[in-house]
Scaffold this motif. Sequence first.
Motif, PDB file in Angstrom:
ATOM      1  N   TYR A 111      33.394  49.466  40.387  1.00 26.95           N
ATOM      2  CA  TYR A 111      34.191  49.428  39.396  1.00 26.95           C
ATOM      3  C   TYR A 111      35.893  49.061  39.040  1.00 26.95           C
ATOM      4  O   TYR A 111      36.474  47.987  38.856  1.00 26.95           O
ATOM      5  CB  TYR A 111      34.118  49.772  38.274  1.00 26.95           C
ATOM      6  CG  TYR A 111      35.015  49.460  36.763  1.00 26.95           C
ATOM      7  CD1 TYR A 111      34.442  48.198  35.833  1.00 26.95           C
ATOM      8  CD2 TYR A 111      35.806  49.797  36.304  1.00 26.95           C
ATOM      9  CE1 TYR A 111      35.012  48.009  34.975  1.00 26.95           C
ATOM     10  CE2 TYR A 111      36.612  49.767  34.264  1.00 26.95           C
ATOM     11  CZ  TYR A 111      35.871  48.510  34.546  1.00 26.95           C
ATOM     12  OH  TYR A 111      36.855  47.897  33.022  1.00 26.95           O
ATOM     13  N   LYS A 164      37.587  47.078  41.536  1.00 29.98           N
ATOM     14  CA  LYS A 164      37.531  45.755  41.098  1.00 29.98           C
ATOM     15  C   LYS A 164      38.703  45.662  40.058  1.00 29.98           C
ATOM     16  O   LYS A 164      39.251  44.541  39.965  1.00 29.98           O
ATOM     17  CB  LYS A 164      36.619  44.826  40.742  1.00 29.98           C
ATOM     18  CG  LYS A 164      36.079  44.874  41.191  1.00 29.98           C
ATOM     19  CD  LYS A 164      34.627  44.253  40.916  1.00 29.98           C
ATOM     20  CE  LYS A 164      33.062  44.371  41.341  1.00 29.98           C
ATOM     21  NZ  LYS A 164      32.016  43.930  40.618  1.00 29.98           N
ATOM     22  N   ARG A 165      39.649  46.501  39.131  1.00 29.20           N
ATOM     23  CA  ARG A 165      40.297  46.591  38.637  1.00 29.20           C
ATOM     24  C   ARG A 165      40.963  46.543  39.194  1.00 29.20           C
ATOM     25  O   ARG A 165      42.573  45.703  38.581  1.00 29.20           O
ATOM     26  CB  ARG A 165      40.204  47.428  37.677  1.00 29.20           C
ATOM     27  CG  ARG A 165      39.091  47.593  36.544  1.00 29.20           C
ATOM     28  CD  ARG A 165      39.129  46.357  35.555  1.00 29.20           C
ATOM     29  NE  ARG A 165      41.042  46.239  34.608  1.00 29.20           N
ATOM     30  CZ  ARG A 165      41.596  46.926  34.221  1.00 29.20           C
ATOM     31  NH1 ARG A 165      40.305  47.731  33.095  1.00 29.20           N
ATOM     32  NH2 ARG A 165      42.041  46.509  33.831  1.00 29.20           N
ATOM     33  N   LEU A 222      42.160  45.265  42.242  1.00 35.20           N
ATOM     34  CA  LEU A 222      41.977  43.606  42.219  1.00 35.20           C
ATOM     35  C   LEU A 222      42.936  42.588  41.859  1.00 35.20           C
ATOM     36  O   LEU A 222      43.256  42.065  42.048  1.00 35.20           O
ATOM     37  CB  LEU A 222      40.951  43.299  43.469  1.00 35.20           C
ATOM     38  CG  LEU A 222      40.655  43.489  44.438  1.00 35.20           C
ATOM     39  CD1 LEU A 222      39.334  43.428  45.131  1.00 35.20           C
ATOM     40  CD2 LEU A 222      41.994  44.460  46.292  1.00 35.20           C
ATOM     41  N   GLN A 223      42.279  43.375  40.004  1.00 37.15           N
ATOM     42  CA  GLN A 223      42.287  42.057  39.262  1.00 37.15           C
ATOM     43  C   GLN A 223      44.240  42.240  38.916  1.00 37.15           C
ATOM     44  O   GLN A 223      44.691  41.434  37.872  1.00 37.15           O
ATOM     45  CB  GLN A 223      41.591  42.427  37.645  1.00 37.15           C
ATOM     46  CG  GLN A 223      40.758  41.754  37.962  1.00 37.15           C
ATOM     47  CD  GLN A 223      39.810  42.513  37.245  1.00 37.15           C
ATOM     48  OE1 GLN A 223      39.974  42.958  35.821  1.00 37.15           O
ATOM     49  NE2 GLN A 223      37.985  42.407  37.310  1.00 37.15           N
ATOM     50  N   LEU A 224      44.735  43.743  38.947  1.00 41.69           N
ATOM     51  CA  LEU A 224      45.677  43.784  38.747  1.00 41.69           C
ATOM     52  C   LEU A 224      47.134  42.485  39.447  1.00 41.69           C
ATOM     53  O   LEU A 224      48.094  42.063  39.064  1.00 41.69           O
ATOM     54  CB  LEU A 224      46.518  45.091  38.956  1.00 41.69           C
ATOM     55  CG  LEU A 224      45.786  46.279  38.289  1.00 41.69           C
ATOM     56  CD1 LEU A 224      46.265  47.820  38.364  1.00 41.69           C
ATOM     57  CD2 LEU A 224      45.931  46.147  36.908  1.00 41.69           C
ATOM     58  N   PRO A 256      46.693  39.092  40.252  1.00 45.13           N
ATOM     59  CA  PRO A 256      46.645  38.332  39.830  1.00 45.13           C
ATOM     60  C   PRO A 256      47.800  38.126  38.334  1.00 45.13           C
ATOM     61  O   PRO A 256      48.273  37.049  38.486  1.00 45.13           O
ATOM     62  CB  PRO A 256      45.581  37.164  39.298  1.00 45.13           C
ATOM     63  CG  PRO A 256      45.013  38.235  39.443  1.00 45.13           C
ATOM     64  CD  PRO A 256      45.267  39.516  40.581  1.00 45.13           C
ATOM     65  N   THR A 257      47.603  39.330  37.564  1.00 42.09           N
ATOM     66  CA  THR A 257      47.856  39.872  36.273  1.00 42.09           C
ATOM     67  C   THR A 257      49.589  40.182  36.775  1.00 42.09           C
ATOM     68  O   THR A 257      50.130  39.225  35.925  1.00 42.09           O
ATOM     69  CB  THR A 257      47.840  41.853  35.715  1.00 42.09           C
ATOM     70  OG1 THR A 257      45.966  40.903  36.036  1.00 42.09           O
ATOM     71  CG2 THR A 257      48.041  41.012  34.664  1.00 42.09           C
TER      72      THR A 257
END
Length: 318
Positions: free
Chosen positions: A4, A7-8, A10-12, A14-15
């Motif tokens: 988890y 994944k978080r 990796l989400q940073l 595009p943010t």
Amino acid sequence: MHVYMGKRLLQLIPTLLGASLVIFFIFALAPGDFIDSDITLTPERAAELKALYGLDKPLMERYFIWLGNALKGDLGYSLQYQQPVMTVLKEYMLNSFLIAGVSLILTWIIAVMIGVFSATRQYSWYDSLITLGVFAAMSFPSFFIGLLMIKWFAVDLGWLPIGGILDTGSQSAGAAYLLEIARHMVLPATVLTMLSVGSLTRHFRANMIDVIKQDFVRTARAKGLKERTVVYKHALRNALLPAITLLGLELPGLFSGAIITERIFTWPGVGYIHMEAISNRDYTILMGFTMFLAVLTVIGNLLADWLYAAADPRIRLK
């Protein structure tokens, strides 16, 4: 949980890319720049300087150049300070972290203590007095509280210095140096704490009132546990969960809130140079500082997710 958090992370990406795009175009589309603000320059010299610093290129090309350099740790060149932006920010960043960190710690300690104490004495005279004080602290603007504290504690009583980080001509070292910084830090850190503690206290109070009415708290009391154990070991841990969400916004909020406070107390931090950059249209400094706040925000939200799992073992992040 490791999957988890991966994944978080990796989400940073595009943010932060989206934040960089918005930040760049907000400042790039603002009218004028540092060169335009210098009325002593001739049009030919201004055009020459813009070509030298790449300000005459198309916006998208400038964005990708800035982004590519930012990924390498280069946030551009400050025309105002005639230094790289990273050099300027590093020079003042530690000072801002100092008062922001102290204020954050004090804010949470005071908010937890007052919020819990007020919730366990709901509708008492103490609760009413705390509510009045909290709303009074939240209603005053930072510049008013800052100037008022300078008037009382620095000018009238002479207990604390008016501003700056060291005394004029100071040559202190060692413990005396640290003590001098601490004396200068008292007023700005106090103002930041007063501005932040109000809303957090109300959150803790509301959360504690909800928690102490739940069945597991009544069961703990029925088992004969001490009231202190019931409140601080069982109720408080559950009341912390909703407040953890606020932690992701607290640190960047302190940095942005310190912009005016640092200016009032002439504290040499990033907030102080931010105000000067606005006056001089030094947009590279502004972009670098705003991008720094964006990074702090996403890291704070990531930290809040970790603290959720640490505060409540029942939470399993998947």
